[in-house]
Design an enzyme around this catalytic site. Structure first.
Site, PDB file in Angstrom:
ATOM      1  N   ASN A 172       0.810  -1.169   0.161  1.00 40.05           N
ATOM      2  CA  ASN A 172      -0.060  -0.112  -0.057  1.00 40.05           C
ATOM      3  C   ASN A 172       0.814   1.175   0.047  1.00 40.05           C
ATOM      4  O   ASN A 172       1.401   1.705   1.333  1.00 40.05           O
ATOM      5  CB  ASN A 172      -1.051   0.057   1.228  1.00 40.05           C
ATOM      6  CG  ASN A 172      -1.960  -1.092   1.087  1.00 40.05           C
ATOM      7  OD1 ASN A 172      -3.021  -0.933   0.184  1.00 40.05           O
ATOM      8  ND2 ASN A 172      -1.605  -2.135   1.714  1.00 40.05           N
ATOM      9  N   GLU A 173       0.942   1.677  -1.146  1.00 42.12           N
ATOM     10  CA  GLU A 173       2.097   2.795  -1.312  1.00 42.12           C
ATOM     11  C   GLU A 173       1.334   4.023  -1.030  1.00 42.12           C
ATOM     12  O   GLU A 173       0.221   4.221  -0.821  1.00 42.12           O
ATOM     13  CB  GLU A 173       2.521   2.951  -2.693  1.00 42.12           C
ATOM     14  CG  GLU A 173       3.162   1.538  -3.431  1.00 42.12           C
ATOM     15  CD  GLU A 173       4.568   1.276  -2.953  1.00 42.12           C
ATOM     16  OE1 GLU A 173       4.972   1.907  -1.531  1.00 42.12           O
ATOM     17  OE2 GLU A 173       5.375   0.754  -3.347  1.00 42.12           O
TER      18      GLU A 173
END
Ligand code: F6R
Length: 370
Positions: A172-173
């Protein structure tokens, strides 16, 4: 085997309050990474036993990467030497590169088999890892089913996480929302550069990955987020002490009721209690700590050390240092002198034959009264 058990709060092992007023997530710091890993493995084993005693499945959320390797090694040891069985365990891995064949060197399927699954008695049908071999069009349906499967099993008992330099959990950037679920994402440039070594060059790192979302992770009953090494210190401090922000996905963990950071001493160095311990507790003002505090103050206020005033010390939480060793002028001079003595025209040390008797101080020492 019964499934669908929702844990009661008393079954959870993380209940302690946070360790300082700056830390918004409980943090446990270990002298050595291996001790943290053993503690996490012990907690996982306890939960597996607890569920097995009630004839229930234990659902684990697992991470890959270098950080959890020693946790898996300890679980394998427990299986071999202590008889820990994984027959009642169901696992869900956080992520997989996309596209990715399971037998490729960098595949997380391969990683998990090499480090854990091939060495324990988990049932193959209980292993779940995002599928990197799918056609892109089939990914959304796969992701929806992944989420449903976790829910039908009663949710994840213990989720293990690492943290990336971008603050990602799973993949989850920055920009991922708090409610995001399992999906196809584009990897951040920093993440791809960190993975370059594994792929023999950044250009070979896939641009995408399938990852469980922040929301999927936050649904776990209990979460251990692990970080080892100095290179994680800054992002750990941001996640633990900073504002909650989609720019640091790990900061969303501040809202989880049973999450804990497990750190080695190097990864903890960015936390206020290590960086500026005087802001957190009563300290003993050794020469070293005094220097650390004064240099910190000068940097914070962007002022030369000799210009720091009583007001500066007072306003930035260094009243106790003033009380012990003040006035400010004396402390400034003491620290300045020390720094001055570290500057030398002989970086490798002055040769003995050039030293004069009593040649220990700097040329301008005499401008300050002793
Ligand atoms: C891996 C994962 C990632 C890693 C993170 C840290 O499944 O989800 O979030 O945990 O990139 O990686 P390491 O442990 O290699 O520093």
């Amino acid at each position: 085997m019964a499934t669908g058990h929702i844990p009661d709060a008393h079954e959870l092992t993380i209940t302690e309050p946070v360790s300082s007023q700056f830390e918004k997530i409980p943090v446990q710091v270990f002298g050595q990474a291996i001790d943290a890993s053993k503690e996490i493995a012990r907690r996982i084993a306890d939960r597996i036993h607890f569920r097995a005693a009630k004839d229930e499945n234990c659902v684990l959320g697992l991470a890959t990467g270098s950080t959890p390797v020693s946790v898996y090694a300890e679980l394998v040891r427990m299986h071999r030497e202590d008889g820990l069985s994984f027959k009642n365990v169901v696992t869900f891995n956080l992520d997989e590169y996309f596209p990715m064949q399971p037998n490729e060197l960098q595949s997380y399927v391969r990683f998990m088999h090499e480090h854990l699954f091939d060495h324990i008695d988990i049932l193959p049908e209980n292993i779940n890892i995002p599928d990197g071999t799918l056609a892109k069009a089939d990914v959304p349906e796969f992701c929806a089913k992944y989420e449903t499967k976790i829910e039908l099993l009663g949710g994840i008992d213990i989720q293990i996480l690492g943290i990336g330099r971008t603050g990602h959990i799973g993949f989850n950037e920055p920009g991922s929302s708090k409610t995001s679920s399992t999906r196809l994402i584009t990897l951040d440039r920093v993440t791809r550069s960190d993975a370059a070594g594994d792929f023999f060059g950044e250009e070979n790192v896939p641009r995408r990955a399938i990852t469980m979302g922040v929301g999927s992770i936050l649904s776990a009953s209990e979460i251990y987020i692990i970080a080892y090494g100095e290179h994680k210190a800054q992002i750990v401090a941001e996640a633990v002490e900073g504002e909650i922000s989609p720019m640091v996905s790990a900061s969303f963990l501040q809202e989880h009721p049973h999450c804990r950071f497990m750190l080695d001493i190097s990864a903890a160095q960015g936390l206020t209690r290590f960086r500026c311990p005087w802001l957190v507790e009563q300290v003993e003002w050794t020469d070293l700590l005094t220097r650390k505090a004064v240099i910190w103050l000068a940097r914070l206020l962007d002022k030369p050390i000799l210009k720091l005033t009583e007001k500066d010390y007072n306003e930035e939480g260094l009243q106790d240092l003033l009380a012990e060793h003040g006035p400010a002028y004396d402390i400034n001079v003491q620290v300045f002198r020390h720094l001055q003595r570290t500057i030398t025209g002989w970086p490798a040390g002055k040769p003995a034959d050039l030293k004069q008797p009593g040649d220990v101080s700097r040329p301008h020492d005499d401008i300050f009264p002793k």
